[in-house]
Design an enzyme around this catalytic site. Structure first.
Site, short mmCIF file in Angstrom:
data_model
loop_
_atom_site.label_atom_id
_atom_site.label_comp_id
_atom_site.label_asym_id
_atom_site.label_seq_id
_atom_site.Cartn_x
_atom_site.Cartn_y
_atom_site.Cartn_z
N GLU A 266 15.24 6.87 -5.93
CA GLU A 266 14.25 5.78 -5.89
C GLU A 266 12.98 6.38 -5.33
OE1 GLU A 266 14.83 2.95 -7.14
OE2 GLU A 266 16.97 2.54 -7.00
N GLU A 406 -0.07 8.49 -5.38
CA GLU A 406 0.37 7.41 -4.49
C GLU A 406 -0.28 7.60 -3.11
OE1 GLU A 406 4.48 7.40 -3.21
OE2 GLU A 406 4.57 5.23 -3.51
#
Ligand code: NAD
Length: 501
Positions: A266, A406
């Site tokens: 994840e 990010e």
């Protein structure tokens, strides 16, 4: 002024291995409150021998836990949920102090959510794990009799699972792995993030309270490079379930490949919030604003790229600017605070360098900005802590680093588009594919647009979640899915049983 709720001097914690407490072989290190900059406690540095002992305990426990009936496994998980809730008042101040989360987030988003995960997967342990297959006629041969071949597909536990997690929601991230893994009959060695491992260590006390069998859950703390890497390298670990950055996920996938480990990864995200020309901004602006308002933007699913139809661009920039400016930034212990600190000084500096880089590349700083400007503008801020003001950048182009990488902090960029083609192209133009959002009055159009987005999740006119959906990423946002019943599949192997009648 902030008061640190954790007693002084800070405690030195121990590793939770085989149902007991063990001194870390490589000493300990301080865990720092991101708001007060005070030491909350000391976490053990697990040595390679500690990791080996934890893995050996999990391997030994696997033999009996994997053969324990589903009803008994469910009972243990329910007792864990009860014991966790019973210690809520101990967990909230500890988790708040080590994560820097606002008291609202620390009290509503950690223990209750983690307890619900244990309960959800206690029910899951009781769900059928056997899928019958249609009988298949087989003709007789000189070597074997003919007849009907029957078969079932059975879900079996994978074995020992190494759960390596990120810092943003320590026990929620861990419970999302631990609960389905245990429900399916696996055993676990957890390696929490080094910044805030104390709540995860304390989960050991919860397992003691619940009378859980020793060795089904073990916790080793320390750095990723040493403790995490030792877990990934161990030949006795069958699976790694990882939540963290894409860069570390790549490394783990490569290192774990040597022993052919099962992988659930994840990873990072760079969510697009696509605002079509017919969107209702009363919905779209607060939904995109969650990228600032929720845990200081330290959320993998946050819609940090607002892609806005050119006809609504200035209106959306103004609406987001008003929203960001109204967010109360400051002491996380104050009930009115919405945006607290980010996890470390290093992370704050990294976020600031993205903002400065974007401005140098021609972006317009609409709200927020650097720490210095923020402190001057915000007298409510305490004198310590790792704060970044909610920051809005307009005139951002898809090629800028702040639009592609990010940031994992309270920073939103706004990018205009001419038509849907361009919106889809920009949304899909990063390496990530975790969570996008579409805002439109025409839901049929939003559904059609969602089909073109290379992403694991799409929110249509909402930033709310559904707990039963499969959760995971396309592209470099991850491999595999968890969440709901998909979580049970993720922690199991399929075994076929075939017989003839
Ligand atoms: P990180 O990748 O820096 O660290 C995550 C974990 O990996 C930590 O426990 C760390 O110690 C460990 N680690 C580091 N190097 C390792 C190695 N070589 N071998 C084994 N373990 C190693 O991530 P972070 O800063 O803690 O968290 C932020 C990241 O997590 C963001 O990218 C965010 O998007 C992501 N995240 C993703 C999800 C999701 O569900 N997709 C959820 C939460 C956070």
């Amino acid at each position: 002024m902030t008061t640190d709720p954790v007693p002084s001097p800070p405690a030195t914690h121990r590793l939770f291995v085989n149902g007991g407490w063990r001194q870390g072989g490589d000493g300990s290190y301080p865990v720092v409150n991101p708001s007060t900059e005070q030491v909350v406690g000391h976490a053990p540095e697990a040595s390679a021998a500690d990791v080996e002992a934890a893995v050996a305990a999990a391997r030994e426990a696997f033999d009996s836990w994997s053969r324990t009936g589903a009803a008994e496994r469910a009972a243990v998980l329910n007792r864990v949920a009860d014991a966790l809730l019973a210690r809520n008042d101990e967990f909230v101040p500890l988790l708040q102090a080590e994560t820097g989360a606002t008291i609202r987030v620390a009290s509503s988003m950690q223990v209750p959510v983690a307890a619900e995960r244990f309960r959800r997967y206690a029910r899951g342990a009781l769900e059928a794990a056997v899928t019958p297959l249609a009988p298949y006629p087989v003709a007789a041969t000189p070597l074997a009799a003919g007849g009907l071949t029957s078969a079932v597909a059975v879900r079996r536990p994978v074995g020992v699972v190494g759960c390596i997690t990120s810092y943003n929601f320590p026990i929620v991230n861990l419970a999302g792995k631990l609960a389905p893994a245990l429900a399916m009959g696996n055993t676990v060695v957890a390696k929490p993030a080094p910044q805030d491992p104390l709540g995860c260590l304390k989960l050991g006390e919860v397992f003691e309270d619940a009378g859980a069998p020793p060795g089904i859950f073990n916790v080793v703390t320390g750095s990723g490079a040493a403790t995490g890497a030792a877990l990934v390298a161990s030949a006795e670990v069958d699976m790694i379930s990882f939540t963290g950055s894409t860069a570390v996920g790549r490394r783990i996938a490569a290192d774990g490949g040597h022993t052919m480990k099962r992988m659930l990864l994840e990873l990072g995200g760079k969510g697009a919030g696509i605002v079509l020309e017919d969107a209702d901004l009363r919905t779209a602006v607060p939904a995109i604003g969650s990228a600032w308002a929720f845990h200081s933007g330290q959320i993998c699913t946050a819609p940090t790229r607002a892609l806005v139809h050119e006809s609504r661009y200035e209106e959306v920039v103004a609406g987001l600017a008003r929203y960001a400016a109204a967010l109360a930034v400051g002491d996380p212990l104050s009930p009115s605070t919405v945006v607290g600190p980010v996890i470390t000084a290093l992370h704050r500096d990294r976020i600031e360098s993205y903002i400065a880089g974007a401005v140098a590349e021609g972006a317009r700083l609409v709200v927020g900005g650097t720490r210095k400007e923020h402190t001057a503008d915000s007298p409510a801020l305490p004198g310590t802590g790792f704060y970044v003001a909610p920051t809005l950048l307009a005139e951002v182009t898809p090629r800028m680093a702040v639009a592609r990488e990010e940031v994992f902090g309270p920073v939103v960029v706004v990018i205009p588009f001419r038509d849907e083609e361009e919106a889809v192209a920009i949304a899909n133009s990063t390496d990530f594919g975790l969570y996008d959002y579409v805002f439109s009055a025409d839901t049929a159009r939003a559904y059609a647009l969602a089909a073109r987005l290379r992403t694991g999740n799409v929110g249509i006119n909402t930033a709310q979640r559904h707990p039963e959906t499969p959760f995971g990423g396309f592209k470099q946002s991850g491999v595999g899915r968890d969440g709901g019943s998909y979580g049970l599949s993720a922690y199991s192997e399929l075994q076929s049983l075939v017989w003839q009648s």
